[in-house]
Write a protein that holds these residues in place. Structure first.
Motif, PDB file in Angstrom:
ATOM      1  N   ALA A  52       0.837  -1.208   0.000  1.00 38.62           N
ATOM      2  CA  ALA A  52       0.000   0.000   0.000  1.00 38.62           C
ATOM      3  C   ALA A  52       0.866   1.249   0.000  1.00 38.62           C
ATOM      4  CB  ALA A  52      -0.931  -0.007   1.210  1.00 38.62           C
ATOM      5  N   SER A  53       1.925   1.233   0.799  1.00 40.03           N
ATOM      6  CA  SER A  53       2.830   2.377   0.884  1.00 40.03           C
ATOM      7  C   SER A  53       3.588   2.586  -0.422  1.00 40.03           C
ATOM      8  CB  SER A  53       3.821   2.157   2.032  1.00 40.03           C
ATOM      9  OG  SER A  53       4.721   3.233   2.135  1.00 40.03           O
ATOM     10  N   ARG A  54       3.923   1.493  -1.082  1.00 41.76           N
ATOM     11  CA  ARG A  54       4.709   1.569  -2.322  1.00 41.76           C
ATOM     12  C   ARG A  54       3.855   1.922  -3.536  1.00 41.76           C
ATOM     13  NH1 ARG A  54       6.293  -3.211  -2.035  1.00 41.76           N
ATOM     14  NH2 ARG A  54       4.814  -4.173  -3.479  1.00 41.76           N
ATOM     15  N   GLU A  55       2.677   1.306  -3.643  1.00 42.75           N
ATOM     16  CA  GLU A  55       1.869   1.425  -4.858  1.00 42.75           C
ATOM     17  C   GLU A  55       0.790   2.502  -4.797  1.00 42.75           C
ATOM     18  OE1 GLU A  55       2.705  -0.080  -7.466  1.00 42.75           O
ATOM     19  OE2 GLU A  55       4.069  -1.613  -6.689  1.00 42.75           O
ATOM     20  N   HIS A  56       0.351   2.861  -3.599  1.00 42.98           N
ATOM     21  CA  HIS A  56      -0.750   3.817  -3.430  1.00 42.98           C
ATOM     22  C   HIS A  56      -1.921   3.477  -4.359  1.00 42.98           C
ATOM     23  CE1 HIS A  56       1.514   6.384  -0.720  1.00 42.98           C
ATOM     24  NE2 HIS A  56       2.547   6.245  -1.530  1.00 42.98           N
ATOM     25  N   PRO A  57      -2.506   2.294  -4.176  1.00 47.06           N
ATOM     26  CA  PRO A  57      -3.595   1.857  -5.058  1.00 47.06           C
ATOM     27  C   PRO A  57      -4.851   2.698  -4.869  1.00 47.06           C
ATOM     28  CG  PRO A  57      -3.449   0.421  -3.161  1.00 47.06           C
ATOM     29  CD  PRO A  57      -2.259   1.339  -3.086  1.00 47.06           C
ATOM     30  N   ASP A  58      -5.699   2.694  -5.884  1.00 43.52           N
ATOM     31  CA  ASP A  58      -6.982   3.389  -5.762  1.00 43.52           C
ATOM     32  C   ASP A  58      -7.920   2.614  -4.838  1.00 43.52           C
ATOM     33  OD1 ASP A  58      -6.420   5.492  -7.704  1.00 43.52           O
ATOM     34  OD2 ASP A  58      -6.509   3.890  -9.199  1.00 43.52           O
ATOM     35  N   VAL A  59      -7.938   1.291  -5.020  1.00 47.89           N
ATOM     36  CA  VAL A  59      -8.830   0.432  -4.234  1.00 47.89           C
ATOM     37  C   VAL A  59      -8.038  -0.745  -3.675  1.00 47.89           C
ATOM     38  CG1 VAL A  59     -10.868  -1.073  -4.288  1.00 47.89           C
ATOM     39  CG2 VAL A  59     -10.858   1.059  -5.608  1.00 47.89           C
ATOM     40  N   ILE A  60      -8.262  -1.044  -2.402  1.00 41.76           N
ATOM     41  CA  ILE A  60      -7.653  -2.213  -1.762  1.00 41.76           C
ATOM     42  C   ILE A  60      -8.753  -3.230  -1.494  1.00 41.76           C
ATOM     43  CG2 ILE A  60      -6.392  -3.091   0.242  1.00 41.76           C
ATOM     44  CD1 ILE A  60      -5.221  -0.264   0.590  1.00 41.76           C
ATOM     45  N   LEU A  61      -8.634  -4.411  -2.110  1.00 40.28           N
ATOM     46  CA  LEU A  61      -9.557  -5.514  -1.831  1.00 40.28           C
ATOM     47  C   LEU A  61      -8.993  -6.281  -0.646  1.00 40.28           C
ATOM     48  CD1 LEU A  61     -10.567  -7.092  -5.268  1.00 40.28           C
ATOM     49  CD2 LEU A  61     -11.942  -5.659  -3.771  1.00 40.28           C
ATOM     50  N   LEU A  62      -9.716  -6.298   0.454  1.00 41.48           N
ATOM     51  CA  LEU A  62      -9.181  -6.841   1.702  1.00 41.48           C
ATOM     52  C   LEU A  62     -10.043  -7.968   2.251  1.00 41.48           C
ATOM     53  CD1 LEU A  62      -7.207  -6.582   4.161  1.00 41.48           C
ATOM     54  CD2 LEU A  62      -8.831  -4.920   5.105  1.00 41.48           C
ATOM     55  N   ASP A  63      -9.419  -9.126   2.462  1.00 39.77           N
ATOM     56  CA  ASP A  63     -10.102 -10.218   3.150  1.00 39.77           C
ATOM     57  C   ASP A  63      -9.992  -9.965   4.652  1.00 39.77           C
ATOM     58  OD1 ASP A  63     -11.392 -12.531   3.799  1.00 39.77           O
ATOM     59  OD2 ASP A  63      -9.904 -13.889   2.935  1.00 39.77           O
ATOM     60  N   LEU A  64     -10.977 -10.408   5.408  1.00 39.49           N
ATOM     61  CA  LEU A  64     -10.962 -10.181   6.854  1.00 39.49           C
ATOM     62  C   LEU A  64     -10.229 -11.269   7.618  1.00 39.49           C
ATOM     63  CD1 LEU A  64     -14.552  -8.789   7.546  1.00 39.49           C
ATOM     64  CD2 LEU A  64     -12.427  -7.543   7.138  1.00 39.49           C
ATOM     65  N   VAL A  65      -9.960 -12.387   6.964  1.00 39.08           N
ATOM     66  CA  VAL A  65      -9.231 -13.481   7.614  1.00 39.08           C
ATOM     67  C   VAL A  65      -7.936 -13.712   6.846  1.00 39.08           C
ATOM     68  CG1 VAL A  65      -9.271 -15.891   8.317  1.00 39.08           C
ATOM     69  CG2 VAL A  65     -11.379 -14.550   8.386  1.00 39.08           C
ATOM     70  N   LEU A  66      -6.818 -13.401   7.484  1.00 39.61           N
ATOM     71  CA  LEU A  66      -5.505 -13.550   6.855  1.00 39.61           C
ATOM     72  C   LEU A  66      -4.665 -14.500   7.710  1.00 39.61           C
ATOM     73  CD1 LEU A  66      -4.856  -9.780   6.036  1.00 39.61           C
ATOM     74  CD2 LEU A  66      -5.669 -11.544   4.454  1.00 39.61           C
ATOM     75  N   LEU A 119     -20.920  -8.037 -10.185  1.00 44.43           N
ATOM     76  CA  LEU A 119     -21.189  -7.281  -8.967  1.00 44.43           C
ATOM     77  C   LEU A 119     -19.887  -6.804  -8.335  1.00 44.43           C
ATOM     78  CD1 LEU A 119     -23.689  -6.423  -7.363  1.00 44.43           C
ATOM     79  CD2 LEU A 119     -23.315  -8.388  -5.872  1.00 44.43           C
ATOM     80  N   MET A 120     -18.856  -7.641  -8.356  1.00 39.45           N
ATOM     81  CA  MET A 120     -17.564  -7.248  -7.798  1.00 39.45           C
ATOM     82  C   MET A 120     -16.983  -6.062  -8.565  1.00 39.45           C
ATOM     83  SD  MET A 120     -14.007  -9.405  -7.417  1.00 39.45           S
ATOM     84  CE  MET A 120     -13.764  -9.438  -9.201  1.00 39.45           C
ATOM     85  N   ILE A 121     -17.046  -6.114  -9.886  1.00 40.88           N
ATOM     86  CA  ILE A 121     -16.528  -5.017 -10.708  1.00 40.88           C
ATOM     87  C   ILE A 121     -17.290  -3.727 -10.408  1.00 40.88           C
ATOM     88  CG2 ILE A 121     -16.308  -4.147 -13.064  1.00 40.88           C
ATOM     89  CD1 ILE A 121     -14.247  -6.289 -12.318  1.00 40.88           C
ATOM     90  N   LYS A 122     -18.608  -3.834 -10.294  1.00 40.02           N
ATOM     91  CA  LYS A 122     -19.422  -2.651  -9.997  1.00 40.02           C
ATOM     92  C   LYS A 122     -19.073  -2.087  -8.625  1.00 40.02           C
ATOM     93  CE  LYS A 122     -24.174  -0.938  -9.784  1.00 40.02           C
ATOM     94  NZ  LYS A 122     -25.615  -1.274  -9.901  1.00 40.02           N
ATOM     95  N   ALA A 123     -18.859  -2.983  -7.643  1.00 35.30           N
ATOM     96  CA  ALA A 123     -18.510  -2.536  -6.293  1.00 35.30           C
ATOM     97  C   ALA A 123     -17.170  -1.807  -6.300  1.00 35.30           C
ATOM     98  CB  ALA A 123     -18.462  -3.728  -5.345  1.00 35.30           C
ATOM     99  N   ILE A 124     -16.193  -2.337  -7.028  1.00 39.07           N
ATOM    100  CA  ILE A 124     -14.884  -1.682  -7.119  1.00 39.07           C
ATOM    101  C   ILE A 124     -15.041  -0.293  -7.736  1.00 39.07           C
ATOM    102  CG2 ILE A 124     -12.623  -1.749  -8.252  1.00 39.07           C
ATOM    103  CD1 ILE A 124     -12.736  -4.810  -8.018  1.00 39.07           C
ATOM    104  N   GLU A 125     -15.822  -0.196  -8.803  1.00 34.61           N
ATOM    105  CA  GLU A 125     -16.023   1.096  -9.467  1.00 34.61           C
ATOM    106  C   GLU A 125     -16.703   2.098  -8.540  1.00 34.61           C
ATOM    107  OE1 GLU A 125     -16.439   0.092 -14.204  1.00 34.61           O
ATOM    108  OE2 GLU A 125     -18.203  -0.247 -12.939  1.00 34.61           O
ATOM    109  N   LYS A 126     -17.733   1.650  -7.831  1.00 42.41           N
ATOM    110  CA  LYS A 126     -18.470   2.556  -6.950  1.00 42.41           C
ATOM    111  C   LYS A 126     -17.601   3.042  -5.795  1.00 42.41           C
ATOM    112  CE  LYS A 126     -22.488   2.713  -8.978  1.00 42.41           C
ATOM    113  NZ  LYS A 126     -23.008   3.983  -9.537  1.00 42.41           N
ATOM    114  N   VAL A 127     -16.845   2.129  -5.196  1.00 44.04           N
ATOM    115  CA  VAL A 127     -15.960   2.518  -4.094  1.00 44.04           C
ATOM    116  C   VAL A 127     -14.873   3.463  -4.603  1.00 44.04           C
ATOM    117  CG1 VAL A 127     -14.195   1.628  -2.508  1.00 44.04           C
ATOM    118  CG2 VAL A 127     -16.431   0.525  -2.628  1.00 44.04           C
ATOM    119  N   TYR A 128     -14.340   3.181  -5.780  1.00 45.64           N
ATOM    120  CA  TYR A 128     -13.346   4.071  -6.392  1.00 45.64           C
ATOM    121  C   TYR A 128     -13.916   5.479  -6.575  1.00 45.64           C
ATOM    122  CZ  TYR A 128     -10.688   6.273 -10.167  1.00 45.64           C
ATOM    123  OH  TYR A 128      -9.987   7.170 -10.940  1.00 45.64           O
ATOM    124  N   GLU A 129     -15.196   5.556  -6.923  1.00 43.92           N
ATOM    125  CA  GLU A 129     -15.846   6.850  -7.146  1.00 43.92           C
ATOM    126  C   GLU A 129     -16.241   7.545  -5.849  1.00 43.92           C
ATOM    127  OE1 GLU A 129     -19.037   5.712  -9.677  1.00 43.92           O
ATOM    128  OE2 GLU A 129     -17.736   5.349 -11.415  1.00 43.92           O
TER     129      GLU A 129
END
Length: 229
Positions: A52-66, A119-129
């Motif tokens: 995250a620090s290196r790439e500064h992405p627009d959207v981070i897809l995060l799982d809750l269990v790592l 639905l995933m693509i739409k969610a990424i777009e909406k969160v990005y916006e």
């Protein structure tokens, strides 16, 4: 080229999931969309923070269990490492309380891994916006949570609360509703970040909300900002 013909910017995505096969599948699905590019992936917290620090992405897809780690606990660190990034939780964990906690900590949406690719693509777009991606049940749950502490005391009418807002405070609310963060709001209004924070503190006090999420729910409910489509 007309304004409508101007190509939309590429959405840079960072994937955080402890299963390599899941990351590989997600990469294939995301990069099948012409507007999206995976700029990094991580399977554990330390790697996610570094990416995250290196790439500064627009959207981070995060799982809750790592593995032994909890993705929810990573959210503040991820947002500190990349302030402009927006987090979309993509998880198979059916834990409503943990979902609410993730949103409270700064995630802008929660999506089940069983959701369709569309639905995933739409969610990424909406969160990005800058829009929240929450299902109706979670929105209702958050509203109920907001109202619960207030049930035992007499509440000031909503009209009286909003009437005390200044024109500048309404501008700030509108920009928060569009997903802008403090730095972006400051740039848009040609004011300092500390002034933005001052306005938000005043807004929180006047509307009797605790944070940006409660402010957005209040604003959506009372027609102060447009409800996400």
């Amino acid at each position: 080229m007309t304004h409508s013909d101007t190509p939309k910017p590429t959405i840079h995505v960072l994937m955080v999931d402890d299963h390599k096969v899941v990351r590989s599948g997600l990469r294939m699905l995301i990069e099948s969309h012409p507007r999206m590019k995976v700029v990094g992936e991580a399977g554990k917290g330390s790697d996610a923070l570094a990416a995250a620090s290196r790439e500064h992405p627009d959207v981070i897809l995060l799982d809750l269990v790592l593995g032994k780690e909890t993705g929810t606990d990573l959210i503040p660190g991820l947002l500190a490492a990349s302030e402009e990034s927006r987090i979309l939780v993509l998880t198979a964990l059916h834990d409503e309380e943990e979902h609410r906690r993730a949103v409270r900590l700064g995630a802008m949406g929660v999506l089940n891994k069983e959701a369709s690719t569309e639905l995933m693509i739409k969610a990424i777009e909406k969160v990005y916006e800058g829009e929240f991606w929450l299902d109706r049940f979670m929105t209702a749950s958050l509203l109920a949570e907001m109202r619960r502490p207030a049930e035992s005391k007499k509440q000031e009418p909503t009209e009286d609360k909003t009437a005390r807002l200044t024109a500048r405070e309404r501008e700030v609310i509108s920009l928060v509703g569009k997903g802008l963060k403090n730095k972006q709001i400051a740039e848009r209004l040609s004011i300092s970040e500390s002034t933005v924070r001052h306005h938000l503190t005043s807004v929180f006090n006047k509307l009797e909300v605790c944070d940006r999420l409660e402010l957005l729910v209040f604003a959506y409910e009372n027609g102060m900002v447009a409800v996400p489509a």
